[in-house]
Design an enzyme around this catalytic site. Sequence first.
Site: not given
Ligand code: M6R
Length: 612
Positions: A2, A27, A74, A100-101, A485, A489, A492, A508, A607
């Site tokens: 949010c 976000r 959100w 928010n929250g 990673e 990526k 996502e 394994h 985000k």
């Molecule tokens: O802001 P942060 O680095 O704490 O966020 C952690 C994860 O939410 C963040 O890295 C998320 O996995 C990303 N979307 C990765 O691209």
Amino acid sequence: MCGIVAYIGHREAYPVVIKGLKRLEYRGYDSTGVALLNGGNLKVYKKKGKVAELEDYITGKDLKSHIAIGHTRWATHGEPSDRNAHPQMSGDGKLAMVHNGIIENYTQLKKELLSKGHQFTSDTDTEVLIHFIQEIKSSNQCSTEEALRIALKRVVGAYVILIVDEDNPDTLIAARKGSPLVIGVGKGEHFLASDASPIIEYTKEVVYVNDYEIAILKADELILKNISNEIQTPYIQKLDMELAAIEKGGYDHFMLKEVFEQPQTIFDSLRGRLDAKAGKLTLGGLREHMDMLKDANRIIIVACGTSWHAGLVAEYMIEELCRIPVEVEYASEFRYRNPVVGKGDVIIAVSQSGETADTLVAMESAKEKGAIILGVCNVVGSSIARLSNGGVYTHAGPEIGVASTKAFTAQLAVLCLIGLKIAEAKGSITGQRFQHLLDELEGVPDKVAIALKLNDQTKAIAAKYKDARDFLYLGRGYNFPIALEGALKLKEISYIHAEGYPAAEMKHGPIALVDENLPVVFVATKDRYYDKVVSNIQEIKARKGKVIAVITEGDQIISGMADDVIIVPESDELVAPIISVIPLQLLAYHIGVLKGLDVDKPRNLAKSVTVE
Ligand code: M6R
């Protein structure tokens, strides 16, 4: 997650708030809304979908107002819908609130309110809270501010809330606990937002509101109080950020811009800290903690997502350089399994946003157990940065693309600096190796620039494999977290199922997946595991898997085996991950774009994840 925006002052409020909401779109959200006071009447407009859809819906309405609040939601409590969108209103229609929250005890509050005859039109915890405030206001015959203060003493959870009150048309009220809130201070005007991006084009003077503070704003007055009604002095800071940093600057997407910014952002993360010529490394934020760090029994890194992957690379770095055991914990798991944390343990929290709820909660619990917490954060003044006892900012600049890219490489650079600094203090590294690694780190931005020249080649590889149903990413040693990673990526951005594994672990289990339809991405730069990785590639080829390999320049062996190769400059294995991740970011980006997806705002993602 949010986002909130608000304005009070001499300008028309609606355009400021709508523009601000667009700045916060990165976000992640699924509905949006605004409330304003038009001719003294409270008007609320809200819609499921994007800000542009809200704008279409509102077109033609009289939106004149000098005060407005806005929200991108959100969904947590209740599906994304018009009725669940914020602002939510009090039963008498006089108060509107964005939030928010999460209000954790909203069920109990709702029960009480229902017994008093309140009726609700949404499924949200937010509507419960604004009804609760109104209930206190009418039963105590007090002001909205006073009612808010009383209500917040009962509330369990995290929040930033903003309230407009039809009976007080020249006042905006805000409160914060656990979610970020920035106030921009202008001349005869105030701006409020979840982060500085909606504010930066109007003013650089900002106040970061602290937990348990309430702000009462008029156009030319800002009063800050704590929850006990004591006046606090607002600490006005200057934003160190330019508008260009939050615009696309000619790139098709923020993600691509941020990938291409990396030579500069890695340089910025090292600037003023690394002086390879002089053989010196300075980390001011760790100075007073260095004795404790070098004598640490254990370092525990807590983080989520991409930042967790950076933590895994740091585990390899710090254990090797400093001979201190390192554990890397998912922040969300760490908190709830009652971890053993004791004297001599140092926690390092890694986070781009500095607002990730899981990481914050993990830090709080470790702090309660007496641990010292260091932060590696990108966002200056963020909650994680403020909760830390010390730390190092990554200085990658605002990251708008939901998929973290430049923040990750800056984290790796900074964590490498931290490892080197501890090793130097501890005497666990030879002078020669220390100097070599300083030189290597200094050379990373140029090598990343070379890796970025592979963009077109990576795009061609993306076109070849974009229709694959699954991907496997493999690597060993320092490149194992890079395989994780790379897979994250791709998931996502392209919604393709991808898994990362240590290359040797593949046999394994995951090897059962390998056939002629499975692309397997090897992060196979020259390091101590190289020969073993070559064997792993052979194992995949023997089962007809398609191999895409990120290799070091001059590597003839893997070039002759893989279906596709991406060649990156040679570097010490300790800094290699900062370079080898670049083609994986580009591969995910191009596959996402070729599939016609919104790579900057992938579905369901936020985000900064400000709820647990
Ligand atoms: O802001 P942060 O680095 O704490 O966020 C952690 C994860 O939410 C963040 O890295 C998320 O996995 C990303 N979307 C990765 O691209």
